[in-house]
Design an enzyme around this catalytic site. Structure first.
Site, short mmCIF file in Angstrom:
data_model
loop_
_atom_site.label_atom_id
_atom_site.label_comp_id
_atom_site.label_asym_id
_atom_site.label_seq_id
_atom_site.Cartn_x
_atom_site.Cartn_y
_atom_site.Cartn_z
N SER A 65 0.79 -1.23 0.00
CA SER A 65 0.00 0.00 0.00
C SER A 65 0.82 1.28 0.00
O SER A 65 0.24 2.38 -0.06
CB SER A 65 -0.96 0.00 1.20
OG SER A 65 -2.04 -0.87 0.97
N LYS A 68 0.10 3.86 -2.55
CA LYS A 68 -0.85 4.95 -2.34
C LYS A 68 -0.17 6.31 -2.15
O LYS A 68 -0.84 7.34 -2.18
CB LYS A 68 -1.77 4.62 -1.18
CG LYS A 68 -2.71 3.46 -1.49
CD LYS A 68 -3.37 2.90 -0.25
CE LYS A 68 -4.22 1.68 -0.63
NZ LYS A 68 -4.60 0.86 0.53
N SER A 120 -5.53 3.04 5.26
CA SER A 120 -5.13 2.47 3.97
C SER A 120 -6.29 1.77 3.27
O SER A 120 -6.15 0.65 2.76
CB SER A 120 -3.96 1.48 4.17
OG SER A 120 -3.30 1.22 2.96
#
Length: 380
Positions: A65, A68, A120
């Site tokens: 993640s 991101k 997240s």
């Protein structure tokens, strides 16, 4: 400076502190390099990008993640916090992190970003990508890769805006540190990742989300930035910290557990901050240079204070780490009298020369005209 008034500039007293540079030096025996369980790691200066610590930092890895970080960067560049997005359908797997958005739910970009960066949330990432990509997540991913190239992330490629396992979704510790440093210069981003929790008031219901980066809550000098985890990536953390003017970014990839991810990250952040110390380059109110005065035989002394006539830069490792303004310590006289007269006379002589040349040309032209008239009369 013969004949010049010897008066000290009144602004001289403005600089009372010493000129100080914050410098990172090689590790000493008192601060041994941390021993890590990660497959790759790095610590960099957040401002200059100087590398303080590196282990396999340029090796490509799956990053979970922390993908991101780019998703957020693009959203902040292309949407306003108050914009309201309508969520598309998102088919999640049971293990994914979500805030439970349903198709058609409307939420502000500000709240979606907090959902993206704190817990997240994958559905928030999909919502943002879909809407910023004008109804196409694939288009958004193309924008991610274009932006990675523009930012100089040479070993980074994205396959989705979330960080799901994919052979074409990868980066390096070095590229992640660079991107995180860029993100942290965006006030809206930096403010979000420094939160321990947030309340999302837009959407169909009020939601409270918690930052998965535990270090932000436990250590006052930690101020970001993003966690990540997948089966292929392992446990990942991009961290940031500050102390006494120093700001650094750390990255650990492929950690075996959350505990090791956190302990290795805080060890790197502490070690990185310990590498900095302050160096007094010169004290205030001291002469540091002299500059020749145009059209004058003397010199004007320069000191760091008051109204600037120049600047002194402190350079470490090719990077400017401090800048101090320079002003004259004495009143700078104008050109000496004779030189001023010389300048005036020089201008007058040039003007006279041009005038005489024009007058001569005019006389020649008149003479030619008279001769032609006389010849014409004789021909009759």
């Amino acid at each position: 400076m013969t004949g010049a008034p010897r008066i000290r500039a009144r602004l001289l007293g403005a600089l009372t502190a010493a000129a100080v540079a914050l410098v990172a030096t090689a590790a000493s025996a008192a601060t041994p390099r941390p021993s890590l369980d990660s497959t790759a790691a790095i610590v960099t200066d957040a401002g200059s990008g100087a590398v303080l610590f590196s282990e396999h930092a340029n090796s490509r890895r799956e990053i979970g993640s922390t993908t991101k970080l780019m998703t957020a960067y693009l959203v902040l560049a292309r949407a306003k916090p108050g914009d309201v997005f309508t969520a598309p359908a998102y088919n999640a797997t049971p293990a994914e992190s979500l805030i439970g958005l349903h198709k058609g739910e409307r939420m502000t970009v500000h709240d979606l970003l907090r959902a993206l960066l704190l817990p997240s949330a994958n559905d928030a990432a999909w919502d943002l990508a879909y809407n910023v990509g004008d109804g196409s997540v694939s288009r958004f991913v193309r924008l991610m890769n274009r932006e990675a190239k523009r930012l100089g992330l040479r070993h980074t490629h994205y396959a989705n805006p979330i960080g799901l396992d994919d052979a074409d979704n990868y980066s390096t510790a070095a590229d992640l540190a660079k991107l995180a440093s860029i993100d942290m210069r965006i006030p809206a981003f930096a403010k979000i990742v420094d939160l321990t929790h947030a309340t999302l008031k837009s959407g169909s219901r009020v939601r409270t989300v918690v930052n998965r980066n535990d270090l932000v809550a436990h250590y006052h000098y930690v101020d970001g930035v993003k966690t990540g985890h997948t089966q292929q990536a392992g446990y990942v953390l991009v961290g940031a910290a500050h102390r006494s003017g120093a700001s650094i970014v750390s990255v650990v990839l492929g950690e075996p557990s959350v505990a090791r991810r956190d302990s290795d990250s805080i060890a790197l952040l502490r070690w990185g901050l310990d590498q900095y110390h302050r160096v007094v380059v010169f004290k205030g109110r001291r002469e540091v240079a002299a500059a020749a005065i145009h059209q004058h035989g003397g010199q004007a002394k320069l000191v760091p204070a008051g109204r600037a006539v120049g600047r002194a830069e402190v350079v470490v490792g090719g990077k400017v780490v401090a800048t101090v303004r320079l002003v004259t310590a004495e009143v700078v006289p104008g050109p000496a009298f004779l030189r001023r007269v010389e300048g005036v006379l020089e201008g007058v002589l040039i003007s006279l020369a041009v005038l005489f040349a024009l007058l001569a040309c005019t006389l020649v032209a008149l003479r030619i005209r008279v001769v032609r008239r006389q010849r014409a009369r004789s021909a009759r």
